[in-house]
Design an enzyme around this catalytic site. Structure first.
Site, mmCIF file in Angstrom:
data_model
loop_
_atom_site.group_PDB
_atom_site.id
_atom_site.type_symbol
_atom_site.label_atom_id
_atom_site.label_comp_id
_atom_site.label_asym_id
_atom_site.label_seq_id
_atom_site.Cartn_x
_atom_site.Cartn_y
_atom_site.Cartn_z
ATOM 1 N N CYS A 109 -17.868 54.715 43.126
ATOM 2 C CA CYS A 109 -17.179 54.920 44.260
ATOM 3 C C CYS A 109 -15.998 53.921 44.289
ATOM 4 O O CYS A 109 -14.972 54.066 43.800
ATOM 5 C CB CYS A 109 -18.181 54.610 45.478
ATOM 6 S SG CYS A 109 -17.480 55.341 46.961
ATOM 7 N N HIS A 137 -22.409 58.467 44.589
ATOM 8 C CA HIS A 137 -23.329 57.282 44.195
ATOM 9 C C HIS A 137 -24.397 57.587 43.607
ATOM 10 O O HIS A 137 -25.495 58.091 44.075
ATOM 11 C CB HIS A 137 -23.604 56.454 45.706
ATOM 12 C CG HIS A 137 -22.483 55.895 46.166
ATOM 13 N ND1 HIS A 137 -22.324 54.479 46.075
ATOM 14 C CD2 HIS A 137 -21.553 56.545 47.298
ATOM 15 C CE1 HIS A 137 -21.125 54.227 46.918
ATOM 16 N NE2 HIS A 137 -20.871 55.146 47.466
ATOM 17 N N GLU A 154 -26.581 55.284 42.626
ATOM 18 C CA GLU A 154 -27.832 54.627 43.033
ATOM 19 C C GLU A 154 -28.440 54.913 44.300
ATOM 20 O O GLU A 154 -29.488 54.646 44.524
ATOM 21 C CB GLU A 154 -27.247 52.949 43.070
ATOM 22 C CG GLU A 154 -26.565 52.846 44.550
ATOM 23 C CD GLU A 154 -25.034 53.104 44.329
ATOM 24 O OE1 GLU A 154 -24.634 53.962 43.365
ATOM 25 O OE2 GLU A 154 -24.380 52.728 45.332
#
Lengths: 777, 277
Positions: B103, B237, B239
């Site tokens: 990002c 993202h 994660e």
């Protein structure tokens, strides 16, 4: 006014105000000239105090009292009711009641919660007001030593399509206010990296002149890092941490404690609205949390309303000591500030750390790594007084009890002379399908995706149940979000909000009760046990007995519901004087609710899951149409809002929670605005699959069954093969099988009558309504 | 090298805000990860806190709004790095060590000239830009990405070509664009060099417009790597889908247990280092 304000012969601006022999009109003039917003009685109390000491007050002292004794800071009009109905609620698990409430999460961890208003500044400067509203609530949670992990925003505006030619000249259009507030929340919250996970947006003409912008925050901490908002020992050092102090945000609390008149608007625009800086706040959070985790602090508090003038006195008095401050040490944004301006400025992004002398160096080093300015500005003294010096000159010396405690009133209340009559139920409209489509298009019910997706609800990678739920690309509203704060534990925190302006206007007791009951219902719908609430009460001028009556009744309702449902209220906020020349705000209690999920793996969402599954309606439906979206559509103004049968709600909540934990439930949605018909439609939209719902002929009239907003109800999809088990678990609760999942339409039938709509049309109507009103294409 | 010996620096400045979860998830997979403030690499921190970039095996620049992103996204963070540790960065990349930008981190890598880096390891001027989304505002929504790398990228060794991943888009400036006039040439070169790693697709794997591609990115590009495949930037993202319980639709598809779609990217980088060094 010449000889009343005597300048002291010092090389900076400092005045003594000669009030010892002043008459009542003179005292009123002083309060007005200095922008203190204190009444003549309060000014006389100050006069007596200083007469006993044989001297006149300085401008620093008077300004401090104006801040400390404001409605905003000392809750002088509302405290009496909170003490009666809310403070006595006894619940386990409350760890602390400070700037934010602190609750037990598990044996080693705690969470903090608070909600507050930012109505006045947001009405004048929507973008800036919304940003500093978030900043303030985050600091309240941080002040308990907790890492902020979630934000919520209940917002209330006038109708987005309100005709410009009808709008009073001094008001800003709802569309402008809506755009500014949403952008402010987005830009500040997203930059800070705290997810905005829940909220509500209501539109009503009752918010045209007074918008209600509330913001809540939930934080998380190891119990060992929790902080108290107090000093601990004589000699503790006050370390001012974060942003520099400037002329922005002077008199915020005093302007928030008067009606939003044209004068007050001018005051806000002239500088009472503070300026937010998320990129100062973000490292400030790191520095404070690291200092707390390292055990370096004795206490902590945020600088919000009233700035230094409130934080120093409150920290010292809470600890049972006094404070001494050297004001020239405060780092400034600009030169030329008078001592009183430095002392009361509400410049943002500042925290006060109370540090034992031996730890000061270590704290300063942590702050330096994050480029956060940190400056020791004073220390704790044994005498219970506050002494402030500026370049060696004593500019304030006051007894702390007198200074900080503030007055407390039992102002008169009066029930409105016209009691609300139950409006007669209108004849049933012929085309109920058209009613359903109009309801789905109403901005109070329509998809809020346009707003929700502008907020980062995912940052910190702990949001396991999101505000929008269902098939990716087709999601619809859920009832609550769930966070999983620890990587190595399945325990979760559910977060939801509810507000009840429409109901409260009709019956404030029921309004207060419903807001609490609804937020608990929302938490239960995802599988969370309601645990704690924080309430924000947005009402009109408390000096008007009818307004105060409605505040009192709402508090009574909130207290009754919270104690019946067994949830704690460890924090809250009261916002009064939401009143313009056009009249008072729609009285609005907004509730932030937090629930505990023992194991997030059993959480459920609102989207329908599987063809053929049975649907059950939990709870009983009555003719509850007052304040409903259905009545709004039919332009019916009276009626009684739903009552809450709290023992039944509680029984239903525990039954449903058991059924969810036992994994009987595939989907669950609470019934609120728009009743059964809207809940079923949203569940179908999120699951991208239809549903058939049958209303028995023996039952209520078709429209009432579809759109009544009786409280204590959920629509539940049960996994195939688990139906008997589900019904056994809810044996003591009214439950009725009401339909099946399947098809590509949502169909409601009652005898020979039916209402049916295909999913694509429902989706277009429900999803398109708000973008159609606000997006310029 | 054992996974437990792999040292990961998750770099931050003020306004970076996905560092905690990034560190936690590298640690979850067994790596030795820590947060590192840029000042610790530039010598501006007290002696005991100073770190050297060369002592790490993976550099991650996580998401956030570094320094507020009040200029172009990533520009300020990149400028600070370039001024102080440009040589360390080039050495790190040329040693073949993985650099991972998510990002805002992707935006920083592009501003640094480490991506797409057609003109050298780290170009003097950025060769691309992450521009404002077509919608004109921040977009937080689930996305599907398809892996399109032919094998050169270190970060998708455990993600087979053609596999679709769930990830979370959350950005205002995510629309990758290349200089006008040479756009086609750049795209061709990126393809030839095997630098396109992920592209946005719809729920059935087809290239699609808004909202499936939340920004309007050129050619639906969601992630790029450099020519050697060890510098990798991804706009959404991973994660935020590291565990299954973080998937946006786990209550209806697949349940909450186990690792999620995003974890394979972290695991790929670790296995690459473990095998190579």
């Amino acid at each position: 006014m010449g000889d009343r304000y005597v300048r002291r012969p010092v090389p900076f601006l400092l005045h003594e105000i000669t009030i010892l022999n002043a008459s009542d009109p003179d005292l009123a003039a002083v309060s007005r000239d200095l922008g203190l917003a204190l009444s003549v009685d309060e000014m006389k109390r100050i006069q007596t105090h200083f007469t006993e000491r044989g001297r006149n007050p300085t401008d620093v002292e008077l300004q401090s009292l104006g801040q400390a004794w404001s409605e905003h800071c000392c809750y002088k009009s509302s405290k009496v009711f909170l003490k009666e109905f809310v403070f006595p609620i006894q619940t386990p698990d409350v760890i602390d009641r400070g700037d934010a409430g602190v609750m037990a999460f598990d044996a080693e961890h705690a969470y903090a919660l608070r909600i507050e208003s930012h109505n006045h500044p947001s009405a004048v400067v929507p973008y800036g007001g919304a940003t500093t509203g978030i900043g303030g609530i985050i600091r309240d949670v941080l002040a308990m030593g907790a890492q902020p992990i979630a934000l919520v925003d209940p917002l209330h505006f006038g109708p987005l399509d309100y005709p410009y030619d009808k709008l009073p000249r001094e008001l800003k259009h709802p569309k402008y206010l809506f755009g500014g507030v949403v952008a402010g929340i987005r830009d500040y919250g997203n930059r800070l990296g705290i997810p905005t996970v829940a909220g509500c947006i209501e539109f009503d003409e009752g918010y045209l002149g007074n918008i209600v912008v509330n913001v809540g925050c939930v934080g998380f901490a190891k119990r060992s890092q929790l902080q108290r908002n107090r000093v601990r020992e004589v000699g503790d050092v006050f370390v001012l941490c974060g942003g520099h102090t400037g002329r922005d945000g002077i008199h915020g609390v005093t302007f928030a404690s008067v009606d939003l008149t044209k004068e007050a608007v001018g005051g806000w625009e002239a500088g009472a609205v503070q300026l937010g800086d998320p990129i100062m706040k973000e490292p400030l959070i790191h520095a404070v949390i690291e200092s707390a985790q390292a055990g370096l602090l004795h206490g902590l508090k945020d600088l919000g309303g009233g700035g230094l003038s409130c934080v120093v006195g409150e920290l010292a008095l809470n600890g049972g000591f006094g404070a001494e401050v050297d004001l020239e040490r405060v780092p400034l944004k600009q030169t030329g500030l008078a001592p009183w301006e430095i002392w009361v400025s509400e410049s943002q992004e500042r925290m006060m750390l109370v540090v034992p002398p031996e730890n000061v160096e270590k704290v300063l080093r942590i702050c330096e790594l994050y480029d956060v300015p940190a400056t020791p500005i004073g220390r704790v003294i044994p005498e219970k007084l506050c002494r402030v010096r500026y370049r060696g000159e004593t500019v304030l010396e006051m007894d702390l009890e007198f200074y900080v405690s503030g007055p407390e009133y039992r102002r008169p209340t009066k029930a409105p002379s016209l009691s609300i009559k139950d409006a007669a139920i209108p004849p049933e409209p012929r085309d109920l399908r058209a009613v359903l489509m109009k309801l789905l298009k109403s901005p109070n019910i329509a998809s809020k995706e346009y707003v929700i997706r502008q907020y980062d609800h995912e940052v910190r990678a702990a949001t396991v149940i999101r505000p929008l739920q269902g098939v990716i690309g087709k999601q619809a509203h859920g009832d609550a979000a769930v966070l999983k704060p620890l990587v190595d534990s399945w325990r979760g925190l559910a977060v939801s909000v509810a507000s009840s302006g429409g109901y409260t206007a009709l019956d404030p007791y029921r309004g207060g009760m419903n807001a609490v009951e609804e937020v608990c219902r929302n938490l239960v719908a995802v599988g969370a046990r309601p645990h704690a609430l924080s309430n924000c009460l947005n009402f009109g001028n408390p000096e008007k007995p009818e307004r105060l009556w409605s505040l009192r009744e709402a508090i009574r309702g909130i207290g009754a519901a919270a104690s019946a449902l067994g949830v704690a209220i460890p924090s809250g906020n009261v916002s009064l004087y939401n009143e313009t020349a056009e009249g008072p705000v729609l009285p609005t209690p907004a509730i932030l609710g937090v629930g505990i999920v023992d194991d997030i793996r059993s959480c459920v969402t609102s989207d329908l899951k599987k063809n053929g599954d049975r649907l059950y309606l939990v709870g009983s439906t009555g003719i509850d149409l007052g304040g409903s979206e259905y009545y709004r559509l039919l332009r019916i103004e009276g009626g009684l809002p739903p009552d809450a049968d709290l023992p039944s709600s509680k029984a239903a909540m525990s039954g449903l929670l058991r059924a969810i934990a036992e994994k009987d439930v595939a989907a669950c949605h609470d019934l609120s605005h728009g009743g059964l018909a809207v809940a079923a439609s949203e569940m179908a939209l999120g699951g991208d699959i239809g549903a058939r719902v049958r209303i028995p002929v023996s039952d209520l009239r078709f429209d009432v069954a579809l759109f009544s907003e009786s409280s204590g109800r959920w629509l539940v999809e049960v996994h195939r093969g688990r139906e008997e088990q589900f019904l056994r678990t809810l044996a003591a609760v009214p439950v009725r099988e009401i339909g099946r999942v399947g098809g590509t339409e949502v169909v409601f039938t009652r005898g020979t009558k039916s209402v049916r709509a295909a999913l694509p049309e429902l989706r277009r109507t429900w999803s398109g309504a708000i973008p159609d009103l606000v997006v310029v294409s | 090298m054992k996974t437990s010996e792999v040292r990961v620096a998750v770099l931050l400045i003020e306004g970076t805000n996905c560092e905690d979860e990034s560190v936690a998830y590298f640690r979850y997979l067994g790596a030795n990860a820590e947060k590192v403030h840029l000042k610790q690499l530039t010598g501006d921190a007290p002696a005991e806190l100073r770190r050297r970039l060369e002592d790490y095996d993976i550099l991650m620049i996580p998401g956030g709004f570094a320094a507020g992103d009040y200029i172009r996204a990533g520009a300020i963070f990149a400028a600070r790095m370039k001024r102080r540790i440009d040589r360390d960065l080039v050495e790190f990349v040329e040693a073949g060590k993985p650099v991972f930008g998510v990002c805002n981190g992707f935006q920083v890598l592009v501003e640094l000239g480490l991506l797409p880096a057609l003109g050298g390891t780290m170009t003097e001027m950025p060769e691309a830009v992450l521009a404002m989304n077509d919608s004109g505002h921040y977009e937080c929504r689930p996305s599907f990405l398809r892996q399109e790398n032919r094998g050169g990228c270190a970060f998708v060794r455990q993600v087979p070509r053609g596999r679709m991943l769930r990830v979370i888009s959350a950005h205002a400036e995510g629309k990758i664009m290349f200089p006008r006039g040479i756009e086609k040439r750049v795209l061709k070169e990126l393809k030839r060099n095997d630098q396109i790693v992920f592209r946005y697709v719809d729920d059935r794997g087809r290239y699609a417009g808004y909202p499936w591609c939340p920004s309007g990115a050129v050619d639906n590009i969601a992630a790029l790597c450099n020519r050697d495949g060890n510098v990798f930037g991804i706009q959404p993202h991973p994660e935020r889908c590291f565990f299954r319980y973080l998937h946006p639709d786990w209550t209806r598809t697949g349940g909450p247990e186990g690792l999620g779609d995003g974890s394979a990217i972290f695991a790929s980088a670790l296995s690459y280092v473990a095998e190579r060094f």
